[in-house]
Design a protein around this motif. Structure first.
Motif, PDB file in Angstrom:
ATOM      1  N   ARG A   3       0.846  -1.204   0.000  1.00 34.04           N
ATOM      2  CA  ARG A   3       0.000   0.000   0.000  1.00 34.04           C
ATOM      3  C   ARG A   3       0.877   1.249   0.000  1.00 34.04           C
ATOM      4  NH1 ARG A   3      -3.216   2.966   3.856  1.00 34.04           N
ATOM      5  NH2 ARG A   3      -2.025   2.040   5.539  1.00 34.04           N
TER       6      ARG A   3
ATOM      7  N   PRO B 201       1.832   4.744   0.919  1.00 30.13           N
ATOM      8  CA  PRO B 201       1.401   5.640   1.996  1.00 30.13           C
ATOM      9  C   PRO B 201       0.784   6.896   1.409  1.00 30.13           C
ATOM     10  CG  PRO B 201       3.791   5.317   2.048  1.00 30.13           C
ATOM     11  CD  PRO B 201       3.271   4.520   0.916  1.00 30.13           C
ATOM     12  N   SER B 202      -0.344   7.254   1.934  1.00 32.88           N
ATOM     13  CA  SER B 202      -1.059   8.399   1.385  1.00 32.88           C
ATOM     14  C   SER B 202      -1.122   9.485   2.438  1.00 32.88           C
ATOM     15  CB  SER B 202      -2.456   7.987   0.978  1.00 32.88           C
ATOM     16  OG  SER B 202      -3.191   7.667   2.153  1.00 32.88           O
ATOM     17  N   GLU B 203      -1.719  10.566   2.047  1.00 33.00           N
ATOM     18  CA  GLU B 203      -1.818  11.692   2.959  1.00 33.00           C
ATOM     19  C   GLU B 203      -2.678  11.338   4.166  1.00 33.00           C
ATOM     20  OE1 GLU B 203      -2.144  15.287   0.777  1.00 33.00           O
ATOM     21  OE2 GLU B 203      -3.210  16.246   2.430  1.00 33.00           O
TER      22      GLU B 203
ATOM     23  N   LYS C  68      -4.718  11.892   9.638  1.00 29.90           N
ATOM     24  CA  LYS C  68      -5.457  12.794   8.765  1.00 29.90           C
ATOM     25  C   LYS C  68      -6.678  12.117   8.158  1.00 29.90           C
ATOM     26  CE  LYS C  68      -3.837  16.611   6.104  1.00 29.90           C
ATOM     27  NZ  LYS C  68      -3.252  17.106   4.911  1.00 29.90           N
TER      28      LYS C  68
ATOM     29  N   GLU D 153     -12.874  18.485   7.152  1.00 28.56           N
ATOM     30  CA  GLU D 153     -11.857  17.437   7.181  1.00 28.56           C
ATOM     31  C   GLU D 153     -12.107  16.461   8.311  1.00 28.56           C
ATOM     32  OE1 GLU D 153      -7.469  18.387   5.836  1.00 28.56           O
ATOM     33  OE2 GLU D 153      -8.167  19.747   7.392  1.00 28.56           O
TER      34      GLU D 153
ATOM     35  N   THR E 165       9.791  19.610   4.513  1.00 34.63           N
ATOM     36  CA  THR E 165       8.575  18.801   4.446  1.00 34.63           C
ATOM     37  C   THR E 165       8.567  17.781   5.560  1.00 34.63           C
ATOM     38  OG1 THR E 165       9.603  17.193   2.991  1.00 34.63           O
ATOM     39  CG2 THR E 165       8.452  19.027   1.961  1.00 34.63           C
ATOM     40  N   LYS E 166       9.719  17.541   6.164  1.00 28.79           N
ATOM     41  CA  LYS E 166       9.796  16.566   7.252  1.00 28.79           C
ATOM     42  C   LYS E 166       9.767  17.328   8.564  1.00 28.79           C
ATOM     43  CE  LYS E 166      12.287  13.062   4.735  1.00 28.79           C
ATOM     44  NZ  LYS E 166      13.601  12.516   4.398  1.00 28.79           N
TER      45      LYS E 166
ATOM     46  N   THR F  53       5.595  12.692  10.168  1.00 31.11           N
ATOM     47  CA  THR F  53       4.705  12.550   9.013  1.00 31.11           C
ATOM     48  C   THR F  53       3.814  11.334   9.199  1.00 31.11           C
ATOM     49  OG1 THR F  53       6.525  13.451   7.721  1.00 31.11           O
ATOM     50  CG2 THR F  53       4.591  12.801   6.520  1.00 31.11           C
ATOM     51  N   ASN F  54       4.080  10.227   8.517  1.00 29.79           N
ATOM     52  CA  ASN F  54       3.201   9.080   8.655  1.00 29.79           C
ATOM     53  C   ASN F  54       3.834   7.954   9.458  1.00 29.79           C
ATOM     54  OD1 ASN F  54       5.046   8.691   6.647  1.00 29.79           O
ATOM     55  ND2 ASN F  54       3.731   7.385   5.430  1.00 29.79           N
ATOM     56  N   ASN F  55       4.922   8.250  10.124  1.00 30.01           N
ATOM     57  CA  ASN F  55       5.586   7.243  10.943  1.00 30.01           C
ATOM     58  C   ASN F  55       5.559   7.647  12.403  1.00 30.01           C
ATOM     59  OD1 ASN F  55       6.460   5.491   8.823  1.00 30.01           O
ATOM     60  ND2 ASN F  55       7.966   7.047   8.294  1.00 30.01           N
TER      61      ASN F  55
END
Lengths: 365, 433
Positions: free
Chosen positions: B5, B7-9, B30, B75, B398-399, B418-420
């Motif tokens: 998969r 990783p998405s926003e 999110k 959202e 961005t990080k 972020t996503n981690n």
């Protein structure tokens, strides 16, 4: 993916030794993990990225660093120019932020408030600096000398004035890139391009037309005065736009159009608001909008059609196109006025048809 | 859906919160999901796996909605999660997106009754003629099942975007704050709330300041603080008036004239405020610093720590790319001796208030290999550059580490990059001092 227990960073009791617990969330293969951080973050934020180091941006950021490296205050002499430029740049960026993006969700109120405060502060400063102007108005001699020195400066100054007039509701970065030009020109030019008086670079945009052609004072400059009185906060932008717009045949626009035009413009605001981009409606629907920005939008449409630039063109192309256009057009628009015997009634007539034309353009866009 | 998969926003973690014992760690993302981790109890049989966190439960807390009046999406991103103090076997938490707060109850089921008289094992009704004797159903152990159910939905309380929620020490009420208003709710009542702060001006064009964060005092149930976009903190006493527009105390630091710039106001905007565990101090985060305030002194903070002063000369670019509006959170450790906050390039910073020492660490998979140690990082601003230093120009904006949390009792921290999610533990100093 499990990690082992780690060696302690330090045997000393006073040092921390932070190490990763055998835990990674979300549980993925290593390959995915490594690639994971990149796309997600890039997807999420289009505007962000490396601040420096990527070709296209480097020039801007270098320029920015040059501008903001020092502590800038209005009182410094030579750095006053860079202060003005920085202020102008920030003004443009702020306007772009407010009107450029079209979010699907409601924009952050905090961000909007902070950007508006920034714009207001800059407006206040411009207003205060504008109040110095009356000292230069009366005599023609100083104005001639000013006009001479100001003629040398027009390319740079016109930039600093023209860009805010079109805050980029075209949704492009070109207004920003257009701001690059003043700085790069400045770097080439010496400080003596600007007059010795520190107030001149600020004044010049507002007085550019009248001092340049004192003979045009009767109709055109008086019209400019009226504009300034009615809209003191955005004088520099409106005057320049009004002046540059003249070449389109909207000569009367700058004239007594102002009392009628803008007053008519204001009741029409609700109409205009409907035709403007969605996010604009959001900000206005909360009633949170300053007159200045609305007027900028009004004049923005006029101005950009004249320049006829493609938002996707490179910075250099657009910028170089803009430089000669604004200065030359300015002079061209003023030339016909000086030669024509202007009757008081003429501006009114031209002005009504021109107003209709402008309204059509605005509502149509 | 492919197994690999992308990783998405939606996977971007938007909040992290330990519960009051530190046994559970909740994250919101999110995409409106909440993932709860539970710490495995330390056992002698598997000493290497002591104190690890494993997934306990995952559920969808909020769904995207559409505001038909404004033609805008609402959202589903979880802005904040706050745990309720545990009062029985179940755990409860509040989760909120921009508009709606929900109370979730998390229960465990590890036994089930067997031996019903009228139903068979599958639940089908028995033929009554086959029932010859009565039996008492007994509870038999089963695999642990974690059940999450929404107990309350607190909707329609906010016109603007909710930025904070805070549970009161009375365990009966909580507050929710949006850009202009703060509401007080009772945990059992969903159809009304009390408005306790309202800074909306009569004319919205006069609006120059918004509420950015708020929190109840950890011990005094009548006190709460809220921060503003102008860098001020207001301590309010609910006993003083029903509407706490008048603050009891105003905490504001006068601007440093030598640092004045166009961006002074924006960088002074407080993105997070946290009371210390003792209740004596407050911690605030603005764009470049973290500050410790003593509740007894309103004039200025007692301590100021520079998080990334090297960004001061980059403010214009950061304004242009919107990074200047990033909202970093801050955290106290359990003993209020160390404070922590995130920065860019997946760096996070810790400041020891006693020794005045600070450290910059990085949360990244590359730097967290097995057997590796988490070594301090340094950002060099020019001048001497050591081998592993990062220059300011090569920071990845961005990080960003916006959300961090510290275990209430031990030196365990959770960092959302972020996503981690990273969980770090200090094995040497597991006791706080």
């Amino acid at each position: 993916m499990k990690f082992g227990i780690y060696k302690l960073y330090s045997a000393s009791g006073s040092e921390w030794s932070w190490h990763l617990l055998p835990f990674i969330w979300p549980p993925l293969t290593l390959a995915r993990c490594v690639s994971g951080a990149g796309p997600a973050s890039k997807q999420g934020q289009q505007n962000e990225g490396y601040m420096l180091g990527k070709g296209g941006k480097r020039k801007f950021d270098e320029h920015e660093d040059g501008l903001e490296g020092k502590i800038l205050s209005p009182s410094d002499g030579p750095s006053k120019v860079s202060y003005t430029l920085q202020r102008q740049t920030i003004f443009n960026i702020s306007l772009m932020k407010l009107y450029n993006h079209r979010p699907l969700t409601e924009p952050s109120l905090q961000k909007t408030v902070l950007i508006n405060n920034m714009l207001r502060r800059i407006q206040e400063e411009l207003k205060q600096e504008g109040s110095l102007r009356p000292a230069f108005a009366p005599s023609s001699q100083p104005s001639d000398s000013l006009s001479d020195s100001c003629r040398e400066a027009p390319p740079a100054l016109s930039h600093s004035v023209a860009p805010p007039a079109h805050p980029g509701d075209l949704g492009s970065t070109t207004p920003l890139e257009a701001c690059l030009t003043p700085a790069s020109l400045l770097e080439d030019d010496d400080d003596d391009t600007f007059c010795t008086s520190p107030a001149v670079p600020l004044m010049a945009p507002t007085r550019l037309s009248p001092p340049a052609l004192p003979s045009a004072k009767d109709s055109f400059s008086s019209a400019l005065d009226e504009i300034e009185e009615l809209c003191p906060t955005s004088t520099s932008t409106e005057v320049a736009v009004a002046a540059t717009d003249g070449s389109k045949g909207g000569a009367g626009l700058a004239g007594t159009l102002k009392p009628e035009g803008l007053q008519e413009g204001r009741p029409d605001d609700p109409k205009l608001m409907d035709s403007l981009p969605g996010n604009f409606e959001i900000t206005t629907s909360t009633g949170f909008l300053t007159d200045l920005t609305l007027d900028d939008i009004l004049f923005a449409d006029i101005d950009t059609s004249m320049y006829d630039f493609d938002p996707c063109t490179s910075a250099s192309g657009t910028a170089s196109k803009m430089a000669p256009v604004s200065a030359d057009d300015l002079l061209k628009t003023l030339a016909p006025y000086s030669s024509q015997p202007v009757a008081p009634s003429q501006p009114f007539k031209m002005d009504l048809t021109e107003l209709d034309h402008i309204m059509e353009v605005l509502v149509g866009s | 859906m492919p197994s690999h998969r992308v990783p998405s926003e939606a996977d971007i973690i938007s909040t992290v919160e330990f519960n009051h014992t530190g046994e559970l760690l909740a994250t919101g993302d999110k995409g409106g999901r909440v993932v709860i981790f539970q710490r495995e109890p330390e056992s002698k049989s598997a000493p290497r796996s002591q104190g690890e966190y494993d997934v306990y439960s995952t559920f969808q807390s909020h769904e995207p909605e559409f505001d038909y009046l404004k033609s805008l999406e609402i959202e589903e991103k979880i802005n904040k999660i706050k745990w309720l103090p545990q009062q029985n076997a179940a755990h409860s938490l509040l989760s909120t997106n921009d508009k709606t707060i929900k109370l979730w109850k998390i229960t465990e089921r590890d036994k089930r009754p067997e031996g019903y008289n009228l139903k068979d094992e599958e639940g089908k009704l028995k033929d009554l003629s086959t029932v010859t004797s009565l039996q008492v159903p007994v509870l038999k152990p089963m695999d642990l099942m974690v059940e999450v159910s929404p107990r309350r939905v607190f909707a329609n309380g906010h016109t603007y975007h909710i930025n904070s929620i805070s549970v009161n020490s009375d365990c009966e009420t909580y507050m929710s704050a949006d850009d202009l208003r703060i509401n007080l709710w009772h945990l059992a009542i969903t159809d009304r709330s009390f408005n306790i702060v309202d800074i909306k001006p009569a004319n919205m064009e006069d609006l120059t300041e918004v509420i950015t964060a708020s929190e109840f005092h950890p011990h005094h149930c009548n006190l709460f603080v809220y921060s503003s976009s102008k860098g001020s903190l207001r301590l309010c006493d609910m006993r003083a008036a029903a509407l706490c527009d008048k603050h009891s105390k105003l905490f504001e630091e006068p601007e440093d004239p030598s640092n004045r710039s166009f961006f002074s106001e924006i960088i002074s905007s407080v993105s997070d405020v946290k009371f210390s565990h003792s209740g004596r101090y407050m911690l605030t985060r603005d764009y470049l610093t973290v500050k410790v305030w003593d509740l007894n002194m309103e004039a200025r903070p007692i301590e100021t720590y520079q998080v990334h002063e090297y960004l001061r000369s980059k403010l214009c670019s950061l304004y242009e790319n919107d990074c200047i509006f990033d909202k970093f959170e801050c955290a106290w450790n359990g003993s209020d001796s160390v404070i922590m906050t995130g920065a860019y390039n997946n760096f996070f910073r810790m400041f020891d208030r006693n020794t005045k020492r600070d450290v910059t660490l990085e949360a990244s998979r590359e730097s967290s290999k097995p057997r590796a140690v988490l070594k301090p990082r340094r950002v060099c601003v020019g001048g001497k550059r050591r081998r592993d230093d990062i220059s300011v120009d090569s920071l990845d904006f961005t990080k960003k580490i916006l959300h961090t949390a510290w275990h209430p009792a031990e030196n365990i921290i959770a960092i959302a990059a972020t996503n981690n999610l990273y969980i770090f533990q200090d094995k040497v100093n597991s006791e706080m001092h």
